[in-house]
Scaffold this motif. Sequence first.
Motif, PDB file in Angstrom:
ATOM      1  N   ALA A  50      50.520-121.618 -39.678  1.00 18.91           N
ATOM      2  CA  ALA A  50      51.348-121.582 -38.467  1.00 18.91           C
ATOM      3  C   ALA A  50      51.635-120.132 -38.105  1.00 18.91           C
ATOM      4  CB  ALA A  50      52.656-122.332 -38.695  1.00 18.91           C
ATOM      5  N   THR A  51      51.914-119.895 -36.826  1.00 23.15           N
ATOM      6  CA  THR A  51      52.214-118.554 -36.350  1.00 23.15           C
ATOM      7  C   THR A  51      53.475-118.585 -35.502  1.00 23.15           C
ATOM      8  OG1 THR A  51      49.865-117.992 -36.302  1.00 23.15           O
ATOM      9  CG2 THR A  51      51.336-116.579 -35.045  1.00 23.15           C
ATOM     10  N   TYR A  52      54.365-117.647 -35.775  1.00 25.91           N
ATOM     11  CA  TYR A  52      55.586-117.449 -34.990  1.00 25.91           C
ATOM     12  C   TYR A  52      55.385-116.183 -34.171  1.00 25.91           C
ATOM     13  CZ  TYR A  52      60.373-115.886 -34.044  1.00 25.91           C
ATOM     14  OH  TYR A  52      61.518-115.432 -33.448  1.00 25.91           O
ATOM     15  N   GLU A  53      55.635-116.261 -32.861  1.00 25.94           N
ATOM     16  CA  GLU A  53      55.530-115.089 -31.995  1.00 25.94           C
ATOM     17  C   GLU A  53      56.763-114.991 -31.115  1.00 25.94           C
ATOM     18  OE1 GLU A  53      50.724-114.663 -31.377  1.00 25.94           O
ATOM     19  OE2 GLU A  53      51.866-115.672 -29.822  1.00 25.94           O
ATOM     20  N   THR A  54      57.191-113.745 -30.868  1.00 33.60           N
ATOM     21  CA  THR A  54      58.297-113.510 -29.955  1.00 33.60           C
ATOM     22  C   THR A  54      58.142-112.135 -29.305  1.00 33.60           C
ATOM     23  OG1 THR A  54      60.701-113.532 -29.676  1.00 33.60           O
ATOM     24  CG2 THR A  54      59.868-112.536 -31.701  1.00 33.60           C
ATOM     25  N   THR A  55      58.662-112.016 -28.090  1.00 29.88           N
ATOM     26  CA  THR A  55      58.766-110.723 -27.405  1.00 29.88           C
ATOM     27  C   THR A  55      60.230-110.471 -27.032  1.00 29.88           C
ATOM     28  OG1 THR A  55      58.251-111.787 -25.293  1.00 29.88           O
ATOM     29  CG2 THR A  55      56.402-110.767 -26.488  1.00 29.88           C
ATOM     30  N   GLU A  56      61.115-111.243 -27.627  1.00 32.38           N
ATOM     31  CA  GLU A  56      62.543-111.206 -27.318  1.00 32.38           C
ATOM     32  C   GLU A  56      63.181-109.828 -27.523  1.00 32.38           C
ATOM     33  OE1 GLU A  56      66.669-113.356 -28.873  1.00 32.38           O
ATOM     34  OE2 GLU A  56      64.756-113.984 -29.718  1.00 32.38           O
ATOM     35  N   PHE A  57      62.624-109.022 -28.413  1.00 33.75           N
ATOM     36  CA  PHE A  57      63.271-107.756 -28.771  1.00 33.75           C
ATOM     37  C   PHE A  57      62.556-106.535 -28.203  1.00 33.75           C
ATOM     38  CE2 PHE A  57      64.213-110.956 -31.964  1.00 33.75           C
ATOM     39  CZ  PHE A  57      65.591-110.997 -31.862  1.00 33.75           C
ATOM     40  N   GLY A  59      59.157-105.800 -27.915  1.00 35.31           N
ATOM     41  CA  GLY A  59      57.750-105.656 -28.283  1.00 35.31           C
ATOM     42  C   GLY A  59      57.243-106.990 -28.787  1.00 35.31           C
ATOM     43  N   LYS A  60      55.961-107.053 -29.099  1.00 38.07           N
ATOM     44  CA  LYS A  60      55.394-108.304 -29.594  1.00 38.07           C
ATOM     45  C   LYS A  60      55.496-108.372 -31.110  1.00 38.07           C
ATOM     46  CE  LYS A  60      51.567-111.450 -29.282  1.00 38.07           C
ATOM     47  NZ  LYS A  60      50.242-111.710 -28.718  1.00 38.07           N
ATOM     48  N   CYS A  61      56.054-109.468 -31.593  1.00 36.97           N
ATOM     49  CA  CYS A  61      56.176-109.739 -33.026  1.00 36.97           C
ATOM     50  C   CYS A  61      55.353-110.982 -33.342  1.00 36.97           C
ATOM     51  CB  CYS A  61      57.634-109.989 -33.384  1.00 36.97           C
ATOM     52  SG  CYS A  61      57.883-110.561 -35.087  1.00 36.97           S
ATOM     53  N   ARG A  62      54.551-110.892 -34.386  1.00 34.99           N
ATOM     54  CA  ARG A  62      53.785-112.049 -34.854  1.00 34.99           C
ATOM     55  C   ARG A  62      53.934-112.153 -36.362  1.00 34.99           C
ATOM     56  NH1 ARG A  62      47.710-112.501 -33.294  1.00 34.99           N
ATOM     57  NH2 ARG A  62      48.754-113.033 -31.366  1.00 34.99           N
ATOM     58  N   ILE A  63      54.348-113.339 -36.812  1.00 37.50           N
ATOM     59  CA  ILE A  63      54.491-113.615 -38.241  1.00 37.50           C
ATOM     60  C   ILE A  63      53.662-114.853 -38.551  1.00 37.50           C
ATOM     61  CG2 ILE A  63      56.084-114.140 -40.128  1.00 37.50           C
ATOM     62  CD1 ILE A  63      58.306-112.831 -38.427  1.00 37.50           C
ATOM     63  N   VAL A  74      53.835-115.390 -46.322  1.00 35.53           N
ATOM     64  CA  VAL A  74      54.299-114.898 -45.029  1.00 35.53           C
ATOM     65  C   VAL A  74      53.733-113.505 -44.803  1.00 35.53           C
ATOM     66  CG1 VAL A  74      56.345-114.250 -43.691  1.00 35.53           C
ATOM     67  CG2 VAL A  74      56.418-116.252 -45.179  1.00 35.53           C
ATOM     68  N   LYS A  75      53.215-113.265 -43.597  1.00 33.81           N
ATOM     69  CA  LYS A  75      52.640-111.958 -43.274  1.00 33.81           C
ATOM     70  C   LYS A  75      52.987-111.592 -41.838  1.00 33.81           C
ATOM     71  CE  LYS A  75      48.246-109.625 -42.623  1.00 33.81           C
ATOM     72  NZ  LYS A  75      46.800-109.831 -42.512  1.00 33.81           N
ATOM     73  N   CYS A  84      60.583-107.432 -34.152  1.00 33.59           N
ATOM     74  CA  CYS A  84      60.906-108.754 -34.700  1.00 33.59           C
ATOM     75  C   CYS A  84      62.416-108.994 -34.779  1.00 33.59           C
ATOM     76  CB  CYS A  84      60.270-108.905 -36.074  1.00 33.59           C
ATOM     77  SG  CYS A  84      58.458-108.924 -36.031  1.00 33.59           S
ATOM     78  N   GLY A  85      63.205-108.000 -34.331  1.00 38.73           N
ATOM     79  CA  GLY A  85      64.659-108.148 -34.372  1.00 38.73           C
ATOM     80  C   GLY A  85      65.250-107.853 -35.731  1.00 38.73           C
ATOM     81  N   PHE A  86      64.495-107.165 -36.585  1.00 36.47           N
ATOM     82  CA  PHE A  86      64.945-106.844 -37.940  1.00 36.47           C
ATOM     83  C   PHE A  86      65.517-105.427 -37.982  1.00 36.47           C
ATOM     84  CE2 PHE A  86      61.075-109.495 -39.511  1.00 36.47           C
ATOM     85  CZ  PHE A  86      61.695-110.658 -39.125  1.00 36.47           C
TER      86      PHE A  86
END
Length: 109
Positions: A50-57, A59-63, A74-75, A84-86
């Motif tokens: 599975a892949t989690y993606e967000t641009t909420e913060f 930039g593009k984050c993909r986990i 997890v990568k 990623c909001g971290f």
Amino acid sequence: RRWKGTKVESVLRTIDRGGEVEFQLELWNGPPAYNSGLAMGRLSVRDGAATYETTEFGGKCRIEFSFTKRLVVVKQSEGDSFDCGFGHGVFAYGKFVRTSRRKPRFRTP
């Protein structure tokens, strides 16, 4: 389910939702800064991946998640800590070993 990470105090919580997995991933990078990160959402799992993606913060984050019965790998394959909001220096990576089959209680962000 609850999964314990091999990194300092990292926790993955998952709830199976029939083809989807609701997840909450908490990460800490330890001393000296003790920065943290939290990612949460729903994943569509196919063939254990599975892949989690967000641009909420900004930039593009993909986990990426790779599930087996006893382990989740997890990568973070795209974006930096802030995308990623971290906190500074916090990245999503590592192995998470299942520690419980019980339905977890998600932490309120």
